[in-house]
Enzyme design. Structure first.
Site, PDB file in Angstrom:
ATOM      1  N   LYS A  29       0.821  -1.217   0.000  1.00  0.00           N
ATOM      2  CA  LYS A  29       0.000   0.000   0.000  1.00  0.00           C
ATOM      3  C   LYS A  29       0.848   1.256   0.000  1.00  0.00           C
ATOM      4  O   LYS A  29       0.500   2.245  -0.638  1.00  0.00           O
ATOM      5  CB  LYS A  29      -0.935   0.018   1.214  1.00  0.00           C
ATOM      6  CG  LYS A  29      -2.186  -0.806   1.020  1.00  0.00           C
ATOM      7  CD  LYS A  29      -3.263  -0.345   1.968  1.00  0.00           C
ATOM      8  CE  LYS A  29      -4.583  -1.014   1.695  1.00  0.00           C
ATOM      9  NZ  LYS A  29      -5.619  -0.619   2.642  1.00  0.00           N
ATOM     10  N   LYS A  48      -5.136 -10.959  -7.263  1.00  0.00           N
ATOM     11  CA  LYS A  48      -6.304 -11.008  -6.370  1.00  0.00           C
ATOM     12  C   LYS A  48      -7.412 -10.077  -6.874  1.00  0.00           C
ATOM     13  O   LYS A  48      -7.117  -8.991  -7.376  1.00  0.00           O
ATOM     14  CB  LYS A  48      -5.819 -10.539  -4.991  1.00  0.00           C
ATOM     15  CG  LYS A  48      -6.748 -10.782  -3.850  1.00  0.00           C
ATOM     16  CD  LYS A  48      -6.126 -10.286  -2.543  1.00  0.00           C
ATOM     17  CE  LYS A  48      -6.078  -8.774  -2.505  1.00  0.00           C
ATOM     18  NZ  LYS A  48      -5.766  -8.213  -1.186  1.00  0.00           N
ATOM     19  N   LYS A  75     -10.721  -4.058  -5.157  1.00  0.00           N
ATOM     20  CA  LYS A  75     -11.429  -2.834  -5.568  1.00  0.00           C
ATOM     21  C   LYS A  75     -10.478  -1.838  -6.210  1.00  0.00           C
ATOM     22  O   LYS A  75     -10.908  -0.911  -6.887  1.00  0.00           O
ATOM     23  CB  LYS A  75     -12.150  -2.202  -4.376  1.00  0.00           C
ATOM     24  CG  LYS A  75     -11.222  -1.660  -3.316  1.00  0.00           C
ATOM     25  CD  LYS A  75     -12.017  -1.007  -2.209  1.00  0.00           C
ATOM     26  CE  LYS A  75     -11.189  -1.002  -0.938  1.00  0.00           C
ATOM     27  NZ  LYS A  75     -11.779  -1.688   0.155  1.00  0.00           N
TER      28      LYS A  75
HETATM   29  P1  TYM Z   1     -10.592  -5.584   3.678  1.00  0.00           P
HETATM   30  O1  TYM Z   1     -11.569  -4.499   3.937  1.00  0.00           O
HETATM   31  O2  TYM Z   1      -9.509  -5.328   2.692  1.00  0.00           O
HETATM   32  O3  TYM Z   1     -11.324  -6.897   3.211  1.00  0.00           O
HETATM   33  C1  TYM Z   1     -12.410  -7.415   3.934  1.00  0.00           C
HETATM   34  C2  TYM Z   1     -12.405  -8.931   3.915  1.00  0.00           C
HETATM   35  O4  TYM Z   1     -12.502  -9.419   2.577  1.00  0.00           O
HETATM   36  C3  TYM Z   1     -11.464 -10.355   2.341  1.00  0.00           C
HETATM   37  N1  TYM Z   1     -11.053 -10.271   0.925  1.00  0.00           N
HETATM   38  C4  TYM Z   1     -10.997 -11.322   0.105  1.00  0.00           C
HETATM   39  N2  TYM Z   1     -11.258 -12.626   0.301  1.00  0.00           N
HETATM   40  C5  TYM Z   1     -11.113 -13.456  -0.760  1.00  0.00           C
HETATM   41  N3  TYM Z   1     -10.715 -13.033  -1.985  1.00  0.00           N
HETATM   42  C6  TYM Z   1     -10.439 -11.729  -2.222  1.00  0.00           C
HETATM   43  N4  TYM Z   1     -10.060 -11.319  -3.440  1.00  0.00           N
HETATM   44  C7  TYM Z   1     -10.570 -10.810  -1.151  1.00  0.00           C
HETATM   45  N5  TYM Z   1     -10.393  -9.466  -1.031  1.00  0.00           N
HETATM   46  C8  TYM Z   1     -10.695  -9.156   0.250  1.00  0.00           C
HETATM   47  C9  TYM Z   1     -10.338  -9.945   3.282  1.00  0.00           C
HETATM   48  O5  TYM Z   1      -9.449 -10.997   3.527  1.00  0.00           O
HETATM   49  C10 TYM Z   1     -11.124  -9.540   4.510  1.00  0.00           C
HETATM   50  O6  TYM Z   1     -11.451 -10.669   5.298  1.00  0.00           O
HETATM   51  N6  TYM Z   1      -7.567  -5.310   7.591  1.00  0.00           N
HETATM   52  C11 TYM Z   1      -8.858  -5.799   7.165  1.00  0.00           C
HETATM   53  C12 TYM Z   1     -10.027  -5.235   7.939  1.00  0.00           C
HETATM   54  C13 TYM Z   1      -9.934  -5.398   9.418  1.00  0.00           C
HETATM   55  C14 TYM Z   1     -10.127  -6.611  10.128  1.00  0.00           C
HETATM   56  C15 TYM Z   1      -9.973  -6.267  11.502  1.00  0.00           C
HETATM   57  C16 TYM Z   1     -10.392  -7.920   9.743  1.00  0.00           C
HETATM   58  C17 TYM Z   1      -9.699  -4.413  10.327  1.00  0.00           C
HETATM   59  N7  TYM Z   1      -9.727  -4.935  11.596  1.00  0.00           N
HETATM   60  C18 TYM Z   1     -10.093  -7.233  12.495  1.00  0.00           C
HETATM   61  C19 TYM Z   1     -10.513  -8.881  10.747  1.00  0.00           C
HETATM   62  C20 TYM Z   1     -10.357  -8.541  12.108  1.00  0.00           C
HETATM   63  C21 TYM Z   1      -9.045  -5.388   5.712  1.00  0.00           C
HETATM   64  O7  TYM Z   1      -8.478  -4.430   5.251  1.00  0.00           O
HETATM   65  O8  TYM Z   1      -9.958  -6.095   5.062  1.00  0.00           O
END
Ligand code: TYM
Length: 343
Positions: free
Chosen positions: A123, A206, A209
């Site tokens: 990032k 992957k 967005k």
């Molecule tokens: P974020 O917002 O990027 O994504 C949310 C969730 O979606 C999953 N994900 C995917 N799974 C499968 N294939 C994909 N292409 C794909 N893209 C995204 C992510 O693995 C995630 O589960 N840091 C985290 C948010 C967060 C969080 C937490 C998660 C903040 N605090 C505490 C768990 C526990 C994030 O940026 O997810």
């Protein structure tokens, strides 16, 4: 001293930074719904799901758009089957204990640990000097999200694995530094056929967005025609599907479509191959498109309906915050006590 046993509790979060897509749905939200409804090994389990708005602002967010995206994510959760009566639904900034514990964790985590995070490297890119301090500290806030509830299980997609390992490192260092057994060693739950949904244009990337090509992903707000068109146009190779899962080796695009088919059908990738193995893409893709439309378009229609009632969404979130604080406030009090703050 015997280690304390922690009440099983699920926590997970998603950033309300817009553009909820099929990867988020299959890798995370659908699993959240399953854990809410099925519990863990047949036992009911408390589930807390969070819109992590404090994480979202580690990169610039337009304020009005952030507000809209937070409500839209909440609508997405509910439309997908998360029941605010069964699960606690919150936005992170309404539960101040997350940020308060994150500060303590900023003082526990080491710079070197943070520098190793691949998501930080991706990032921030070459521009580390100009990235926000919050982006660097991001994983400490994530650890706080989880540990402020003593959560034991965290369903996520594969890309969050390293952050969850860091969460365990922070918990272990805190316990060790203060000579307590206070924080649990949280288990990541990375399961199912779609823990890493790939781009529809390039099976080695992957689904995300931030991809500049909209055709690379299925957005949760796409209508039926758009979903069907994106699947019809998804990149594939000229061979028909193999008969077995092993035959998908080295065919990332085919493998991705089979995984999506399996996850949408609630079956394993092996079971999916038993159904579709040997098919030509000309036969498989229309079937997958029909399935995706049947599963996803009711969700997008319900999201649009819920978005017309923002007051209801806000009421759900403030009720969620009250319930969450009943758990988080006593845990933060104990943390301050352990650390030596005069109360
Ligand atoms: P974020 O917002 O990027 O994504 C949310 C969730 O979606 C999953 N994900 C995917 N799974 C499968 N294939 C994909 N292409 C794909 N893209 C995204 C992510 O693995 C995630 O589960 N840091 C985290 C948010 C967060 C969080 C937490 C998660 C903040 N605090 C505490 C768990 C526990 C994030 O940026 O997810």
């Amino acid at each position: 001293m015997t280690a304390p046993t922690f009440t099983p509790r699920v926590f997970s979060g998603i950033q309300p930074s817009g553009g909820l897509h099929l990867g988020n749905y299959l890798g995370a939200i659908k699993r959240f719904v399953d854990m809410q409804n099925d519990g863990l090994s047949g036992q009911p389990i408390e589930t807390i799901y969070c819109m992590v708005d404090l994480h979202a602002i580690t990169v610039w967010q337009d304020p009005a758009t952030l507000r809209r995206n937070t409500r839209e994510l909440c609508a997405g959760f509910i439309a997908s089957g998360i029941d605010p009566e069964k699960s606690v639904l919150i936005n992170q900034s309404q539960v101040p204990e997350h940020a308060q514990l994150a500060w303590i964790f900023n003082c526990v985590a080491r710079m070197g640990w943070m520098q190793r995070m691949t998501q930080w490297k991706d990032k921030a890119g070459k521009n580390t000097q100009n990235s926000s301090l919050g982006l660097f500290a991001y994983p400490a806030l994530m650890a706080a999200d989880i540990l402020i509830y003593h959560a034991t299980h965290v369903p996520v997609g594969e890309d969050q694995k390293q952050h969850l390992e860091l969460t365990r490192d922070i918990a272990a260092k805190f316990n060790n530094d203060f000579g307590v057994d206070f924080f649990p060693m949280t288990e990541p739950v990375i399961e199912g056929a779609a823990t890493r949904v790939m781009s529809l244009r390039d099976g080695t990337k992957k689904m995300s967005k931030s991809d500049t090509s909209d055709a690379s992903r299925i957005n949760m707000t796409d209508d039926a025609d758009t979903i069907a068109k994106k699947i019809r146009k998804a990149k594939t190779d000229p061979e028909p599907l193999p008969e077995t899962l092993e035959g998908l080796e080295g065919r990332p695009e085919a493998r991705n479509l089979v995984n999506i088919y399996a996850a949408l059908s609630d079956i394993s990738a092996e079971a999916a191959m038993a159904q579709v193995g040997g098919q030509q893409f000309g036969q498989f893709k229309p079937m997958l498109a029909d399935l995706a439309v049947a599963k996803l378009s009711p969700i997008s229609a319900e999201m649009a309906r819920l978005m017309e009632q923002p007051d209801e969404i806000d009421a759900i979130l403030s009720r969620g915050a009250e319930r969450a604080r009943e758990i988080s406030a006593p845990i933060l009090r104990d943390v301050y006590e352990i650390v030596g703050m005069v109360r």
